[in-house]
Design a protein around this motif. Structure first.
Motif, mmCIF file in Angstrom:
data_model
loop_
_atom_site.group_PDB
_atom_site.id
_atom_site.type_symbol
_atom_site.label_atom_id
_atom_site.label_comp_id
_atom_site.label_asym_id
_atom_site.label_seq_id
_atom_site.Cartn_x
_atom_site.Cartn_y
_atom_site.Cartn_z
ATOM 1 N N SER A 126 4.785 10.402 20.356
ATOM 2 C CA SER A 126 6.164 10.225 20.837
ATOM 3 C C SER A 126 6.859 9.036 20.161
ATOM 4 N N LEU A 127 6.170 8.332 19.268
ATOM 5 C CA LEU A 127 6.800 7.227 18.539
ATOM 6 C C LEU A 127 7.401 7.763 17.231
ATOM 7 N N PRO A 128 8.408 7.058 16.677
ATOM 8 C CA PRO A 128 9.083 7.587 15.483
ATOM 9 C C PRO A 128 8.319 7.276 14.195
ATOM 10 N N MET A 129 7.327 8.092 13.885
ATOM 11 C CA MET A 129 6.519 7.866 12.679
ATOM 12 C C MET A 129 6.255 9.188 11.974
ATOM 13 N N GLY A 130 6.493 9.224 10.662
ATOM 14 C CA GLY A 130 6.127 10.388 9.865
ATOM 15 C C GLY A 130 4.660 10.304 9.475
ATOM 16 N N GLY A 131 4.222 11.237 8.607
ATOM 17 C CA GLY A 131 2.786 11.299 8.280
ATOM 18 C C GLY A 131 2.504 11.004 6.823
ATOM 19 N N GLY A 132 1.540 10.114 6.580
ATOM 20 C CA GLY A 132 1.092 9.817 5.219
ATOM 21 C C GLY A 132 -0.363 9.389 5.233
ATOM 22 N N LYS A 133 -0.954 9.239 4.077
ATOM 23 C CA LYS A 133 -2.333 8.738 3.984
ATOM 24 C C LYS A 133 -2.565 8.312 2.541
ATOM 25 N N GLY A 134 -3.458 7.369 2.343
ATOM 26 C CA GLY A 134 -3.731 6.938 0.978
ATOM 27 C C GLY A 134 -5.158 6.473 0.839
ATOM 28 N N GLY A 135 -5.500 6.046 -0.370
ATOM 29 C CA GLY A 135 -6.849 5.540 -0.552
ATOM 30 C C GLY A 135 -7.267 5.553 -1.998
ATOM 31 N N ALA A 136 -8.568 5.338 -2.174
ATOM 32 C CA ALA A 136 -9.134 5.302 -3.520
ATOM 33 C C ALA A 136 -10.606 5.659 -3.439
ATOM 34 N N ASN A 137 -11.129 6.147 -4.580
ATOM 35 C CA ASN A 137 -12.558 6.498 -4.631
ATOM 36 C C ASN A 137 -13.383 5.252 -4.955
ATOM 37 N N PHE A 138 -13.081 4.187 -4.266
ATOM 38 C CA PHE A 138 -13.745 2.896 -4.462
ATOM 39 C C PHE A 138 -14.744 2.706 -3.326
ATOM 40 N N ASN A 139 -15.943 2.242 -3.674
ATOM 41 C CA ASN A 139 -16.964 2.035 -2.647
ATOM 42 C C ASN A 139 -17.111 0.544 -2.360
ATOM 43 N N PRO A 140 -16.603 0.079 -1.204
ATOM 44 C CA PRO A 140 -16.695 -1.369 -0.935
ATOM 45 C C PRO A 140 -18.120 -1.820 -0.630
ATOM 46 N N LYS A 141 -19.025 -0.839 -0.342
ATOM 47 C CA LYS A 141 -20.401 -1.231 0.014
ATOM 48 C C LYS A 141 -21.082 -1.938 -1.147
ATOM 49 N N GLY A 142 -21.686 -3.067 -0.855
ATOM 50 C CA GLY A 142 -22.419 -3.791 -1.877
ATOM 51 C C GLY A 142 -21.536 -4.649 -2.781
ATOM 52 N N LYS A 143 -20.237 -4.624 -2.573
ATOM 53 C CA LYS A 143 -19.339 -5.431 -3.408
ATOM 54 C C LYS A 143 -19.165 -6.805 -2.760
ATOM 55 N N SER A 144 -18.983 -7.815 -3.590
ATOM 56 C CA SER A 144 -18.742 -9.161 -3.060
ATOM 57 C C SER A 144 -17.313 -9.241 -2.516
ATOM 58 N N ASP A 145 -17.054 -10.262 -1.712
ATOM 59 C CA ASP A 145 -15.699 -10.473 -1.182
ATOM 60 C C ASP A 145 -14.681 -10.566 -2.320
ATOM 61 N N HIS A 146 -15.065 -11.248 -3.391
ATOM 62 C CA HIS A 146 -14.125 -11.424 -4.501
ATOM 63 C C HIS A 146 -13.854 -10.107 -5.222
ATOM 64 N N GLU A 147 -14.882 -9.276 -5.321
ATOM 65 C CA GLU A 147 -14.664 -7.964 -5.949
ATOM 66 C C GLU A 147 -13.710 -7.126 -5.101
ATOM 67 N N VAL A 148 -13.946 -7.145 -3.771
ATOM 68 C CA VAL A 148 -13.064 -6.388 -2.874
ATOM 69 C C VAL A 148 -11.642 -6.931 -2.988
ATOM 70 N N MET A 149 -11.510 -8.249 -3.064
ATOM 71 C CA MET A 149 -10.181 -8.859 -3.169
ATOM 72 C C MET A 149 -9.484 -8.407 -4.455
ATOM 73 N N ARG A 150 -10.206 -8.441 -5.564
ATOM 74 C CA ARG A 150 -9.570 -8.061 -6.832
ATOM 75 C C ARG A 150 -9.172 -6.588 -6.808
ATOM 76 N N PHE A 151 -10.022 -5.760 -6.198
ATOM 77 C CA PHE A 151 -9.675 -4.338 -6.115
ATOM 78 C C PHE A 151 -8.419 -4.151 -5.268
ATOM 79 N N CYS A 152 -8.390 -4.783 -4.091
ATOM 80 C CA CYS A 152 -7.240 -4.617 -3.183
ATOM 81 C C CYS A 152 -5.956 -5.088 -3.856
ATOM 82 N N GLN A 153 -6.042 -6.183 -4.581
ATOM 83 C CA GLN A 153 -4.838 -6.709 -5.246
ATOM 84 C C GLN A 153 -4.350 -5.739 -6.312
ATOM 85 N N SER A 154 -5.291 -5.169 -7.060
ATOM 86 C CA SER A 154 -4.909 -4.230 -8.105
ATOM 87 C C SER A 154 -4.318 -2.963 -7.484
ATOM 88 N N PHE A 155 -4.916 -2.513 -6.392
ATOM 89 C CA PHE A 155 -4.428 -1.314 -5.685
ATOM 90 C C PHE A 155 -2.987 -1.543 -5.228
#
Ligand code: NDP
Length: 454
Positions: free
Chosen positions: A123-152
């Protein structure tokens, strides 16, 4: 054209498959909705004439982009990112971002399609979307995740905005990832706006957003039980997954007097016959969020619990209620039959499309209480919608107010499903799949009719 010229469901599904080759998840999601909507619109000429379902099943746009990042060893890595903007008839696109190696365009199109109906149901005014990437955060360091998120975000920022498209978290995207992406958006645009939800409380996040999806799925289950004169007290619950949704669903079940027997991840499931109480749930949250560990570690910590590996799923453990909270298509027809045979009376989906079409038909045929994800897990996006309102108004609501709003919203979704989910001669039985599909469709469809052909 006469209505009869448009109403062949199998031809419609064939067309969807032909236009979207190899996109099995997307075709599955469209089929599940079309099965109910076709019946509802069979005598409603306008929806046919304006090709409403066909238009909802064709995303407004799909953006695909390259995401380059550098790992800690200095290797250049390349991933593919997407944003699927399915439909904005009733509000800005809204839906999570998923980082997982299994992410494909088909998966994101199915999720964006489902999200359109789910958001409508809130009942709230929101349309539908979704996004993502075939990136696996498992086993990645915090800095790797940060660099990926920034690039994304360096690409995504062109396509989103507080009144355009507002992403949130999903599998593999929690508070840490949202923080990195929000920081990058702010840096590129020099704007502090509510472009993402699921933000930290320090920078515009909403209280109870983290808990909302899991809690909401249990509130929905409770509403279904209340409808047939039952409650959760003493009920044995089997939960799959061990991430955000699963742990909060488990927590709410315990709070409402139920007993949680299982949790799982992609490697297998743990079964704790003594019950997974709040202290154990806290341990799992810490394991997953801070130590980024595996659910198998549970049995080393808590005696009497067993781990079944090889990707096994928990559906054969006898229970009264089941909450699939992992990912799509992790409960098939045979497993659904096992649940019904073992006396399960209610299934509430915390995950999106966790049950295969065969499984859905088993639950419907057995006439058990069965809530599809688009209704049961809408609590998360609902509180995201409330986060957007708070950001726009530059205020922060109190926890008790938000808790009450979440309870009211989930009750409202239940009642809207009940309104459209009645079955001729079915007595008190509600087909929640049908109810959710029709109620979700109607609002979006009527808005689209108002706009003409656009
Ligand atoms: P998390 O990343 O926090 O947890 C996901 C869980 O699912 C993990 O336990 C993960 O195990 C498990 N999982 C992932 N892939 C598989 C697989 N192939 N087989 C078995 N288990 C798997 O995600 P969320 O809890 O946020 O999301 C769970 C579901 O809920 C998804 O379907 C999501 O779309 C849906 N949802 C989430 C919302 C939210 O607010 N977060 C809102 C609405 C829906 P592992 O660690 O082994 O990968």
């Amino acid at each position: 054209m006469a209505v009869a010229d448009h109403v062949d469901l199998s031809k419609f599904i064939e067309g969807v498959k032909r236009r979207n080759p190899g996109q099995t998840e997307f075709a599955q999601a469209v089929q599940e909705v079309a099965e109910d909507v076709f019946d509802y619109i069979k005598d409603k000429e306008q929806y046919h004439e304006y090709q409403i379902l066909r238009r909802i099943a064709e995303p407004d746009r799909v953006v695909s982009f390259r995401v380059c990042w550098e790992d800690d060893k200095g290797n250049i890595r390349v991933q593919r990112g997407w944003r699927v903007q399915n439909n904005n008839a009733i509000g800005p696109y809204k839906g999570g971002i998923r980082f997982h190696p299994s992410v494909t365009e088909s998966v994101l199109k199915f999720l964006a399609f489902e999200q359109t109906f789910k958001n409508s149901l809130t009942s709230l005014p929101m349309g539908g979307g979704k996004g993502g990437a075939n990136f696996n955060p498992k086993g990645k360091s915090d800095h790797e995740v940060m660099r990926f998120c920034q690039s994304f975000m360096t690409e995504l920022y062109r396509h989103v905005g507080a009144d355009v498209d507002v992403p949130a978290g999903d599998i593999g995207v929690g508070g840490r990832e949202i923080g990195y992406m929000f920081g990058q958006y702010k840096r590129i645009t020099n704007q502090f706006t509510g472009v993402l939800t699921g933000k930290g409380l320090e920078y515009g996040g909403s209280l109870i957003r983290t808990e909302a999806t899991g809690y909401g799925a249990v509130y929905f289950l409770q509403s279904m039980l209340t409808h047939v004169g039952k409650d959760l007290v003493g009920k044995k619950a089997v939960v799959s997954g061990s991430g955000n949704v699963a742990t909060h669903a488990a927590e709410k079940i315990v709070q409402l007097g139920g007993k949680v027997l299982t949790l799982s991840d992609s490697e297998g499931f743990i079964h704790d016959p003594a019950g997974i109480d709040q202290a154990k749930i806290n341990w799992v949250k810490d394991l997953k969020n801070k130590r980024r560990g595996r659910i198998s570690e549970y049995v080393k910590e808590f005696k009497g619990a067993t781990f079944t590996g090889g990707g096994a799923r928990p559906w054969a453990v006898p229970c009264d209620v089941a909450l699939p909270c992992a990912t799509q298509n992790k409960l098939n027809g045979e497993e659904a039959k096992t649940l019904v045979k073992n006396g399960c009376i209610g299934v509430s989906e915390g995950a999106n499309m966790p049950t295969t079409l065969e499984g859905v038909h088993v639950f419907k045929d057995a006439k058990i209480l069965y809530a599809p994800g688009k209704a049961a897990n809408a609590g998360g996006v609902s509180v995201s919608g409330l986060e957007m309102s708070q950001n726009s108004a530059r205020i922060a609501w109190k926890e008790e107010d938000l808790q009450k709003m979440l309870v009211d919203i989930m009750k409202g979704i239940h009642d809207r499903c009940a309104e459209h989910g009645g079955v001729a001669g079915g007595g008190k039985y509600i087909d929640y799949v049908k109810g959710a599909n029709i109620a979700g469709f109607k609002k979006v469809a009527d808005a689209m009719l108002a706009f003409g052909v656009v």
